[in-house]
Scaffold this motif. Structure first.
Motif, PDB file in Angstrom:
ATOM      1  N   THR A   1       2.059   5.622  -7.437  1.00 19.18           N
ATOM      2  CA  THR A   1       1.248   4.493  -6.978  1.00 19.18           C
ATOM      3  C   THR A   1       1.744   3.948  -5.637  1.00 19.18           C
ATOM      4  O   THR A   1       2.874   4.228  -5.227  1.00 19.18           O
ATOM      5  N   PHE A   2       0.880   3.186  -4.972  1.00 23.57           N
ATOM      6  CA  PHE A   2       1.240   2.524  -3.714  1.00 23.57           C
ATOM      7  C   PHE A   2       0.477   1.198  -3.707  1.00 23.57           C
ATOM      8  O   PHE A   2      -0.745   1.187  -3.585  1.00 23.57           O
ATOM      9  N   GLY A   3       1.209   0.086  -3.885  1.00 24.09           N
ATOM     10  CA  GLY A   3       0.589  -1.228  -4.002  1.00 24.09           C
ATOM     11  C   GLY A   3      -0.011  -1.734  -2.700  1.00 24.09           C
ATOM     12  O   GLY A   3       0.031  -1.052  -1.670  1.00 24.09           O
ATOM     13  N   ASN A   4      -0.572  -2.940  -2.752  1.00 24.17           N
ATOM     14  CA  ASN A   4      -1.262  -3.521  -1.594  1.00 24.17           C
ATOM     15  C   ASN A   4      -0.380  -3.583  -0.359  1.00 24.17           C
ATOM     16  O   ASN A   4       0.743  -4.065  -0.419  1.00 24.17           O
ATOM     17  N   HIS A   5      -0.907  -3.133   0.763  1.00 15.36           N
ATOM     18  CA  HIS A   5      -0.176  -3.211   2.033  1.00 15.36           C
ATOM     19  C   HIS A   5      -1.141  -3.026   3.196  1.00 15.36           C
ATOM     20  O   HIS A   5      -2.282  -2.598   3.015  1.00 15.36           O
ATOM     21  N   ILE A   6      -0.652  -3.344   4.366  1.00 16.68           N
ATOM     22  CA  ILE A   6      -1.369  -3.032   5.613  1.00 16.68           C
ATOM     23  C   ILE A   6      -0.470  -2.101   6.405  1.00 16.68           C
ATOM     24  O   ILE A   6       0.741  -2.316   6.491  1.00 16.68           O
ATOM     25  N   ASP A   7      -1.047  -1.044   6.957  1.00 16.66           N
ATOM     26  CA  ASP A   7      -0.244  -0.072   7.700  1.00 16.66           C
ATOM     27  C   ASP A   7       0.311  -0.706   8.976  1.00 16.66           C
ATOM     28  O   ASP A   7      -0.319  -1.589   9.564  1.00 16.66           O
ATOM     29  N   ASN A   8       1.470  -0.233   9.400  1.00 16.91           N
ATOM     30  CA  ASN A   8       2.069  -0.732  10.644  1.00 16.91           C
ATOM     31  C   ASN A   8       1.080  -0.562  11.800  1.00 16.91           C
ATOM     32  O   ASN A   8       0.354   0.433  11.861  1.00 16.91           O
TER      33      ASN A   8
ATOM     34  N   LEU B   1      -6.361  -4.338   4.233  1.00 12.77           N
ATOM     35  CA  LEU B   1      -5.422  -4.296   3.106  1.00 12.77           C
ATOM     36  C   LEU B   1      -5.888  -3.188   2.170  1.00 12.77           C
ATOM     37  O   LEU B   1      -7.079  -3.073   1.878  1.00 12.77           O
ATOM     38  N   HIS B   2      -4.956  -2.351   1.700  1.00 13.13           N
ATOM     39  CA  HIS B   2      -5.376  -1.251   0.818  1.00 13.13           C
ATOM     40  C   HIS B   2      -4.245  -0.861  -0.136  1.00 13.13           C
ATOM     41  O   HIS B   2      -3.100  -1.265   0.052  1.00 13.13           O
ATOM     42  N   ARG B   3      -4.596  -0.085  -1.146  1.00 12.95           N
ATOM     43  CA  ARG B   3      -3.605   0.391  -2.119  1.00 12.95           C
ATOM     44  C   ARG B   3      -4.121   1.686  -2.752  1.00 12.95           C
ATOM     45  O   ARG B   3      -5.297   2.028  -2.611  1.00 12.95           O
TER      46      ARG B   3
HETATM   47 NI    NI Z   1      -1.410   2.665   3.915  1.00  9.33          NI
END
Ligand code: NI
Length: 227
Positions: free
Chosen positions: A93-100, A159-161
């Motif tokens: 899994t990869f939780g909520n984040h915004i890419d650099n 924002l994505h996950r």
């Molecule tokens: Ni990402």
């Protein structure tokens, strides 16, 4: 704006990618994460220096360069060389984040501003459960799980996950694009105009209005593009 690009990879190219990635030396995905995303990132990633990474990259870069829909939607100035991830088992899994916002590519020695994010799905969606890419924008949440070989493009500001994979393995390529047209809304207008001109030309030929609109498209692009 979310744009799906069906069959970016031909079945032959997809098969080649899968064979190369099948026995690749996957590593902990936090190797490229920023400090915030490292806390929510739990997947596997292919180190860039591996021979498999470079071989699959080349296949994908060739497909991108030949895809008119991608070129029109992204108006790419620089493309960060594609990376690869795998969600399976404990790394799922990869939780909520915004890419650099800015990525430095050691291979090309260039900085890329991440105007657009891209994911190319490489696993058959029936072969795994979960693993949806969830993208939030002002219209709410969008769930994306595409056929193998298909790509989704979305604004890098989103924002994505990735939802947990509960069966099988989800393998994908992901990367970023710096666009000649930085603003999402301008890019969206140009894309809609380009697609409409294409339809007009297909149905009515190169009529005077179609030629004039093509001129408008290029003049807007000239006004907005940084090359
Ligand atoms: Ni990402």
């Amino acid at each position: 704006m979310l744009i799906e690009i069906p069959e970016l990879l031909s079945s032959q190219a997809l098969q080649q990618c899968r064979e190369l990635l099948a026995d690749a030396p996957w590593a902990d995905g936090r190797i490229t994460a920023g400090t915030q995303s490292a806390q929510v990132k739990n997947n596997l990633q292919l180190p860039e220096q591996t021979q498999q990474c470079q071989a699959v990259r080349a296949i994908i870069q060739e497909a991108l360069n030949q895809n008119a829909l991608f070129l029109s939607a992204a108006l790419p100035k620089r493309i960060f060389p594609p990376l690869f991830n795998r969600y399976e088992g404990e790394h799922n899994t990869f939780g909520n984040h915004i890419d650099n916002a800015i990525r430095y590519c050691a291979v090309t020695g260039q900085r890329v501003r991440t105007d657009l994010s891209a994911t190319i799905f490489l696993s058959d969606p029936d072969s795994y459960d979960g693993g949806e890419l969830i993208i939030e924008d002002t219209y709410g949440e969008h769930s994306v799980k595409l056929a193998a070989g298909d790509m989704v493009l979305y604004p890098g500001s989103s924002l994505h996950r990735v939802e947990p994979v509960t069966r099988g393995a989800r393998v994908a390529s992901f990367f970023w694009i710096e666009s000649m047209v930085r603003e999402t809304e301008r890019r969206r207008l140009l894309f809609e105009m380009d697609m409409s001109i294409l339809e007009l030309r297909n149905t009515q030929g190169d009529s005077r209005p179609a030629v004039n609109l093509t001129g408008c498209y290029h003049n807007l692009l000239r006004m907005w593009a940084e090359v």
